[in-house]
Design a protein around this motif. Structure first.
Motif, PDB file in Angstrom:
ATOM      1  N   ILE A   1       0.843  -1.191   0.000  1.00 37.54           N
ATOM      2  CA  ILE A   1       0.000   0.000   0.000  1.00 37.54           C
ATOM      3  C   ILE A   1       0.878   1.241   0.000  1.00 37.54           C
ATOM      4  O   ILE A   1       1.846   1.335   0.748  1.00 37.54           O
ATOM      5  N   ASP A   2       0.526   2.231  -0.811  1.00 34.74           N
ATOM      6  CA  ASP A   2       1.356   3.432  -0.857  1.00 34.74           C
ATOM      7  C   ASP A   2       0.845   4.477   0.132  1.00 34.74           C
ATOM      8  O   ASP A   2      -0.212   4.330   0.750  1.00 34.74           O
ATOM      9  N   ALA A   3       1.614   5.530   0.282  1.00 35.03           N
ATOM     10  CA  ALA A   3       1.306   6.548   1.285  1.00 35.03           C
ATOM     11  C   ALA A   3      -0.045   7.194   1.026  1.00 35.03           C
ATOM     12  O   ALA A   3      -0.822   7.427   1.963  1.00 35.03           O
ATOM     13  N   ARG A   4      -0.359   7.500  -0.229  1.00 32.64           N
ATOM     14  CA  ARG A   4      -1.621   8.180  -0.533  1.00 32.64           C
ATOM     15  C   ARG A   4      -2.810   7.323  -0.137  1.00 32.64           C
ATOM     16  O   ARG A   4      -3.797   7.819   0.403  1.00 32.64           O
ATOM     17  N   GLN A   5      -2.727   6.004  -0.388  1.00 39.64           N
ATOM     18  CA  GLN A   5      -3.823   5.113  -0.037  1.00 39.64           C
ATOM     19  C   GLN A   5      -3.984   4.998   1.471  1.00 39.64           C
ATOM     20  O   GLN A   5      -5.099   4.967   1.990  1.00 39.64           O
ATOM     21  N   GLU A   6      -2.869   4.962   2.184  1.00 40.05           N
ATOM     22  CA  GLU A   6      -2.943   4.915   3.646  1.00 40.05           C
ATOM     23  C   GLU A   6      -3.603   6.172   4.206  1.00 40.05           C
ATOM     24  O   GLU A   6      -4.375   6.103   5.170  1.00 40.05           O
ATOM     25  N   VAL A   7      -3.326   7.323   3.603  1.00 42.75           N
ATOM     26  CA  VAL A   7      -3.966   8.569   4.030  1.00 42.75           C
ATOM     27  C   VAL A   7      -5.463   8.491   3.776  1.00 42.75           C
ATOM     28  O   VAL A   7      -6.289   8.830   4.639  1.00 42.75           O
ATOM     29  N   LEU A   8      -5.850   8.022   2.603  1.00 44.43           N
ATOM     30  CA  LEU A   8      -7.268   7.903   2.272  1.00 44.43           C
ATOM     31  C   LEU A   8      -7.990   6.935   3.192  1.00 44.43           C
ATOM     32  O   LEU A   8      -9.162   7.134   3.532  1.00 44.43           O
ATOM     33  N   ASP A   9      -7.302   5.889   3.625  1.00 47.42           N
ATOM     34  CA  ASP A   9      -7.894   4.889   4.510  1.00 47.42           C
ATOM     35  C   ASP A   9      -7.922   5.327   5.970  1.00 47.42           C
ATOM     36  O   ASP A   9      -8.451   4.615   6.825  1.00 47.42           O
ATOM     37  N   GLY A  10      -7.340   6.484   6.271  1.00 53.15           N
ATOM     38  CA  GLY A  10      -7.293   6.964   7.649  1.00 53.15           C
ATOM     39  C   GLY A  10      -6.247   6.279   8.495  1.00 53.15           C
ATOM     40  O   GLY A  10      -6.287   6.355   9.730  1.00 53.15           O
TER      41      GLY A  10
ATOM     42  N   ARG B   1      -2.919   6.833   8.082  1.00 54.08           N
ATOM     43  CA  ARG B   1      -1.673   7.587   8.044  1.00 54.08           C
ATOM     44  C   ARG B   1      -1.974   9.068   7.886  1.00 54.08           C
ATOM     45  O   ARG B   1      -2.870   9.457   7.131  1.00 54.08           O
ATOM     46  N   PHE B   2      -1.222   9.875   8.610  1.00 51.11           N
ATOM     47  CA  PHE B   2      -1.329  11.328   8.475  1.00 51.11           C
ATOM     48  C   PHE B   2      -0.691  11.779   7.161  1.00 51.11           C
ATOM     49  O   PHE B   2       0.295  11.187   6.708  1.00 51.11           O
ATOM     50  N   ALA B   3      -1.240  12.828   6.595  1.00 51.51           N
ATOM     51  CA  ALA B   3      -0.694  13.381   5.341  1.00 51.51           C
ATOM     52  C   ALA B   3       0.518  14.258   5.658  1.00 51.51           C
ATOM     53  O   ALA B   3       0.491  15.483   5.510  1.00 51.51           O
ATOM     54  N   PHE B   4       1.592  13.603   6.096  1.00 53.22           N
ATOM     55  CA  PHE B   4       2.808  14.336   6.454  1.00 53.22           C
ATOM     56  C   PHE B   4       3.276  15.219   5.306  1.00 53.22           C
ATOM     57  O   PHE B   4       3.632  16.380   5.489  1.00 53.22           O
ATOM     58  N   GLY B   5       3.284  14.646   4.116  1.00 52.02           N
ATOM     59  CA  GLY B   5       3.811  15.380   2.967  1.00 52.02           C
ATOM     60  C   GLY B   5       3.024  16.627   2.643  1.00 52.02           C
ATOM     61  O   GLY B   5       3.595  17.662   2.284  1.00 52.02           O
ATOM     62  N   GLY B   6       1.684  16.556   2.772  1.00 52.39           N
ATOM     63  CA  GLY B   6       0.871  17.734   2.515  1.00 52.39           C
ATOM     64  C   GLY B   6       1.189  18.854   3.490  1.00 52.39           C
ATOM     65  O   GLY B   6       1.237  20.035   3.109  1.00 52.39           O
TER      66      GLY B   6
ATOM     67  N   ASP C   1       6.564   9.430   1.463  1.00 52.36           N
ATOM     68  CA  ASP C   1       5.427  10.228   1.011  1.00 52.36           C
ATOM     69  C   ASP C   1       5.817  11.044  -0.222  1.00 52.36           C
ATOM     70  O   ASP C   1       6.714  11.877  -0.155  1.00 52.36           O
ATOM     71  N   PRO C   2       5.147  10.832  -1.354  1.00 51.08           N
ATOM     72  CA  PRO C   2       5.501  11.575  -2.572  1.00 51.08           C
ATOM     73  C   PRO C   2       5.390  13.084  -2.406  1.00 51.08           C
ATOM     74  O   PRO C   2       6.129  13.844  -3.048  1.00 51.08           O
ATOM     75  N   GLU C   3       4.486  13.569  -1.544  1.00 55.87           N
ATOM     76  CA  GLU C   3       4.358  15.002  -1.330  1.00 55.87           C
ATOM     77  C   GLU C   3       5.581  15.563  -0.605  1.00 55.87           C
ATOM     78  O   GLU C   3       5.993  16.702  -0.849  1.00 55.87           O
ATOM     79  N   SER C   4       6.167  14.774   0.290  1.00 57.71           N
ATOM     80  CA  SER C   4       7.405  15.197   0.944  1.00 57.71           C
ATOM     81  C   SER C   4       8.546  15.257  -0.059  1.00 57.71           C
ATOM     82  O   SER C   4       9.377  16.167  -0.023  1.00 57.71           O
ATOM     83  N   VAL C   5       8.593  14.279  -0.938  1.00 59.67           N
ATOM     84  CA  VAL C   5       9.603  14.300  -1.993  1.00 59.67           C
ATOM     85  C   VAL C   5       9.440  15.553  -2.847  1.00 59.67           C
ATOM     86  O   VAL C   5      10.415  16.247  -3.161  1.00 59.67           O
ATOM     87  N   ALA C   6       8.194  15.873  -3.198  1.00 54.84           N
ATOM     88  CA  ALA C   6       7.936  17.072  -4.007  1.00 54.84           C
ATOM     89  C   ALA C   6       8.343  18.334  -3.255  1.00 54.84           C
ATOM     90  O   ALA C   6       8.907  19.270  -3.847  1.00 54.84           O
ATOM     91  N   ALA C   7       8.066  18.387  -1.947  1.00 52.21           N
ATOM     92  CA  ALA C   7       8.459  19.551  -1.151  1.00 52.21           C
ATOM     93  C   ALA C   7       9.973  19.717  -1.139  1.00 52.21           C
ATOM     94  O   ALA C   7      10.491  20.840  -1.257  1.00 52.21           O
TER      95      ALA C   7
END
Length: 282
Positions: free
Chosen positions: A2-11, A13-18, A80-86
């Protein structure tokens, strides 16, 4: 897997990257200097020229940037791909020509970790306790440290019942809607800053130190983003200092720096050195 985005959607995992993607808009030279200072003190030097630096769980990328400013050759990765983007945003803004590689990856990925090699400094501040497998993550991080190299980590302090209470808060935050999340952040601010004027808690929620008039927090961070990270930061594990000491000693490391949270709910900060010739796992 499971990837980070799916874990966030499932509740789960926190959206650290966002959260860190929003934070990078605040990064300026003052915050970079504060981040450099936060590395230099525990490491005992301001000069990392010629040394390799791995930022395992790079978050906003601020400390990768600080290591670059100190002269290190930097490698950063985050689950988290959003952290990578940041982190890419920070590199492109402040160090476009740096010797600094950024990628997506997990400290729990045994094969991926094995392919990274070893580094003079492995930095993972406030990361390993958010993986869901703290001790395996710490073991994998230790494997990345070169002989005589340093492991710079921080782990949430075990506060017993209070830590378990916060785990429930964090779990609830990630399974709630936007309004309930705002209420949890406000209520947590009131609890954390109890005994202080109400305006202090409100300032944390509304913006904290995110103004030109106020200096950045320690390590160059933002009070508001740190608050949201604290309330929402799930998965969440804790450890007592003696547990961390024993675990690292078994792997051939000696303590070189310790900064505790003075018995509070924050992080204990450690720098360990892999001692040449000492027995080590991995």
């Amino acid at each position: 897997m499971i990837d980070a985005r799916q874990e966030v959607l499932d509740g789960d995992r926190f959206a650290f990257g966002g959260n860190w993607r929003a934070f990078v808009e605040l990064v300026d030279e003052r915050r970079i200097k504060a981040a450099v200072d936060s590395l230099a003190g525990p490491l005992g030097t301001t000069d990392l020229t010629g040394r390799t630096f791995l930022d395992a769980g790079c978050g906003s990328g601020l400390f990768s940037l600080a290591a670059h400013r100190m002269g290190a050759r930097v490698r950063s990765f985050d689950y988290d791909p959003e952290s990578v983007a940041a982190t890419v945003v920070l590199r492109d803004r402040f160090a476009p020509d740096a010797d600094w590689k950024i990628s997506t990856g997990s400290i729990l990925d045994e094969e991926g970790v094995a392919g990274l090699g070893r580094f003079d400094i492995v930095y993972s501040w406030g990361v390993l306790h958010h993986t869901g497998e703290l001790w395996r993550a710490m073991d994998n991080a230790a494997r990345l440290v070169a002989p005589d190299g340093l492991l710079f980590i921080s782990i949430y302090n075990d506060q017993g019942m209070e830590s378990r209470m916060w785990r429930r808060v964090k779990r609830q935050y990630n399974r709630s809607g936007a309004l309930a999340r705002r209420l949890l952040v406000l209520g947590s601010a009131a609890y954390l800053y109890r005994g202080k004027p109400l305006r202090t808690a409100l300032r944390m929620v509304r913006g904290g130190d995110a103004t030109l008039m106020r200096p950045p927090r320690a390590r160059g961070m933002s009070a508001r983003h740190d608050l949201v990270d604290w309330v929402g930061g799930y998965p969440f594990e804790v450890a007592k200092p003696e547990q961390v000491f024993a675990f690292m000693r078994e792997r051939g490391f000696e303590l070189r720096h310790l900064k505790t949270c003075a018995g509070g709910i924050g992080c204990n900060e450690y720098v360990f050195e892999r001692v040449s010739g000492a027995p080590a796992r991995g």
